[in-house]
Design a protein around this motif. Structure first.
Motif, PDB file in Angstrom:
ATOM      1  N   ARG A 154      14.995 -19.358  65.049  1.00  0.00           N
ATOM      2  CA  ARG A 154      14.079 -20.371  64.525  1.00  0.00           C
ATOM      3  C   ARG A 154      14.844 -21.626  64.099  1.00  0.00           C
ATOM      4  NH1 ARG A 154      13.298 -21.350  59.467  1.00  0.00           N
ATOM      5  NH2 ARG A 154      11.586 -22.659  58.810  1.00  0.00           N
ATOM      6  N   ALA A 155      15.955 -21.443  63.381  1.00  0.00           N
ATOM      7  CA  ALA A 155      16.755 -22.581  62.931  1.00  0.00           C
ATOM      8  C   ALA A 155      17.324 -23.350  64.118  1.00  0.00           C
ATOM      9  CB  ALA A 155      17.880 -22.102  62.020  1.00  0.00           C
ATOM     10  N   ARG A 156      17.766 -22.621  65.132  1.00  0.00           N
ATOM     11  CA  ARG A 156      18.308 -23.281  66.331  1.00  0.00           C
ATOM     12  C   ARG A 156      17.226 -24.095  67.043  1.00  0.00           C
ATOM     13  NH1 ARG A 156      19.252 -20.728  71.738  1.00  0.00           N
ATOM     14  NH2 ARG A 156      20.355 -22.325  72.875  1.00  0.00           N
ATOM     15  N   GLY A 157      16.020 -23.540  67.105  1.00  0.00           N
ATOM     16  CA  GLY A 157      14.916 -24.256  67.752  1.00  0.00           C
ATOM     17  C   GLY A 157      14.541 -25.531  67.023  1.00  0.00           C
ATOM     18  N   ILE A 158      14.441 -25.460  65.706  1.00  0.00           N
ATOM     19  CA  ILE A 158      14.096 -26.648  64.920  1.00  0.00           C
ATOM     20  C   ILE A 158      15.201 -27.693  65.028  1.00  0.00           C
ATOM     21  CG2 ILE A 158      13.739 -27.498  62.564  1.00  0.00           C
ATOM     22  CD1 ILE A 158      12.227 -24.894  62.003  1.00  0.00           C
ATOM     23  N   ARG A 210      17.253 -28.102  67.461  1.00  0.00           N
ATOM     24  CA  ARG A 210      17.200 -28.666  68.822  1.00  0.00           C
ATOM     25  C   ARG A 210      16.089 -29.714  68.937  1.00  0.00           C
ATOM     26  NH1 ARG A 210      14.955 -25.869  73.567  1.00  0.00           N
ATOM     27  NH2 ARG A 210      15.489 -27.189  75.302  1.00  0.00           N
ATOM     28  N   ILE A 211      14.948 -29.433  68.319  1.00  0.00           N
ATOM     29  CA  ILE A 211      13.845 -30.400  68.345  1.00  0.00           C
ATOM     30  C   ILE A 211      14.252 -31.675  67.618  1.00  0.00           C
ATOM     31  CG2 ILE A 211      11.521 -30.868  67.482  1.00  0.00           C
ATOM     32  CD1 ILE A 211      10.884 -27.890  67.994  1.00  0.00           C
ATOM     33  N   TRP A 212      14.897 -31.536  66.453  1.00  0.00           N
ATOM     34  CA  TRP A 212      15.333 -32.711  65.699  1.00  0.00           C
ATOM     35  C   TRP A 212      16.371 -33.526  66.467  1.00  0.00           C
ATOM     36  CZ3 TRP A 212      16.143 -29.860  60.409  1.00  0.00           C
ATOM     37  CH2 TRP A 212      14.914 -29.734  59.767  1.00  0.00           C
ATOM     38  N   ALA A 213      17.284 -32.848  67.167  1.00  0.00           N
ATOM     39  CA  ALA A 213      18.368 -33.550  67.851  1.00  0.00           C
ATOM     40  C   ALA A 213      17.938 -34.159  69.178  1.00  0.00           C
ATOM     41  CB  ALA A 213      19.541 -32.585  68.077  1.00  0.00           C
ATOM     42  N   HIS A 214      17.126 -33.451  69.945  1.00  0.00           N
ATOM     43  CA  HIS A 214      16.816 -33.888  71.307  1.00  0.00           C
ATOM     44  C   HIS A 214      15.340 -34.187  71.544  1.00  0.00           C
ATOM     45  CE1 HIS A 214      20.881 -32.699  72.250  1.00  0.00           C
ATOM     46  NE2 HIS A 214      20.645 -31.482  71.794  1.00  0.00           N
ATOM     47  N   GLY A 215      14.529 -34.057  70.524  1.00  0.00           N
ATOM     48  CA  GLY A 215      13.097 -34.228  70.705  1.00  0.00           C
ATOM     49  C   GLY A 215      12.655 -35.676  70.785  1.00  0.00           C
ATOM     50  N   LEU A 216      11.510 -35.843  71.390  1.00  0.00           N
ATOM     51  CA  LEU A 216      10.868 -37.147  71.453  1.00  0.00           C
ATOM     52  C   LEU A 216       9.947 -37.292  70.253  1.00  0.00           C
ATOM     53  CD1 LEU A 216       9.835 -37.024  75.228  1.00  0.00           C
ATOM     54  CD2 LEU A 216      11.865 -38.088  74.244  1.00  0.00           C
ATOM     55  N   THR A 217       9.709 -38.510  69.823  1.00  0.00           N
ATOM     56  CA  THR A 217       8.810 -38.723  68.697  1.00  0.00           C
ATOM     57  C   THR A 217       7.445 -39.185  69.193  1.00  0.00           C
ATOM     58  OG1 THR A 217       9.552 -40.993  68.408  1.00  0.00           O
ATOM     59  CG2 THR A 217      10.672 -39.304  67.110  1.00  0.00           C
TER      60      THR A 217
END
Length: 155
Positions: A27-31, A33-40
């Motif tokens: 779960r921590a890795r997924g969040i 990853r979203i913060w680092a590589h996600g689109l807003t």
């Protein structure tokens, strides 16, 4: 046969605690990853509600705040997602900035990036689960030692 109980129960507990640690890290890795590589994108809060758990007899009540958000991806797809334990200051109709991965927009998050807080929370959780696993291993070793010493004394 009686001795098996002292090996089987802690072993099952170790498996469950190990799985919980795996889920926590995943779960921590997924969040992260979203913060680092996600689109807003801008999301609108469609609904806010609370759920309660417990409260029967002498148990405490745990209340969780849920938000249902809707946003449109850059490809034009409308996505709705629910997030638990969000800020109480966000109410129905508010717009928030959220992040999502293009390949998994349904796993979006409206939580602002806080990598230090995520690392600390995950670290404490894994440390607690690790201590519980270590106790189970200690219990198994102690039980084994006791049964080995008492082998000649048992009827």
């Amino acid at each position: 046969m009686f001795e098996l109980f002292f090996y089987a129960v802690p072993t099952v507990m170790i498996a469950g605690l190990g799985y919980a640690a795996f889920r926590l890290l995943r779960r921590a890795r997924g969040i992260s990853r979203i913060w680092a590589h996600g689109l807003t994108a801008e999301a609108r809060c469609l609904r806010m509600y609370t759920t309660t758990h417990g409260g029967g007899g002498d148990t405490s009540v745990r209340t969780s705040l849920h938000h249902v958000y809707e946003f449109t991806t850059r490809e034009g797809r409308t996505v709705r997602f629910e997030e638990e334990n969000g800020p109480a200051t966000v109410v129905e109709g508010d717009f928030v900035t959220m992040r999502y991965l293009p390949e998994e927009p349904q796993r979006a998050t409206a939580r602002p990036p806080a990598p230090g807080r995520l690392a600390a929370g995950t670290g404490f959780g894994v440390a607690f689960l690790g201590a519980a696993i270590a106790f189970c291993v200690f219990f198994i070793a102690t039980a084994h030692m006791m049964f080995s010493e008492a082998d000649g004394l048992m009827p």
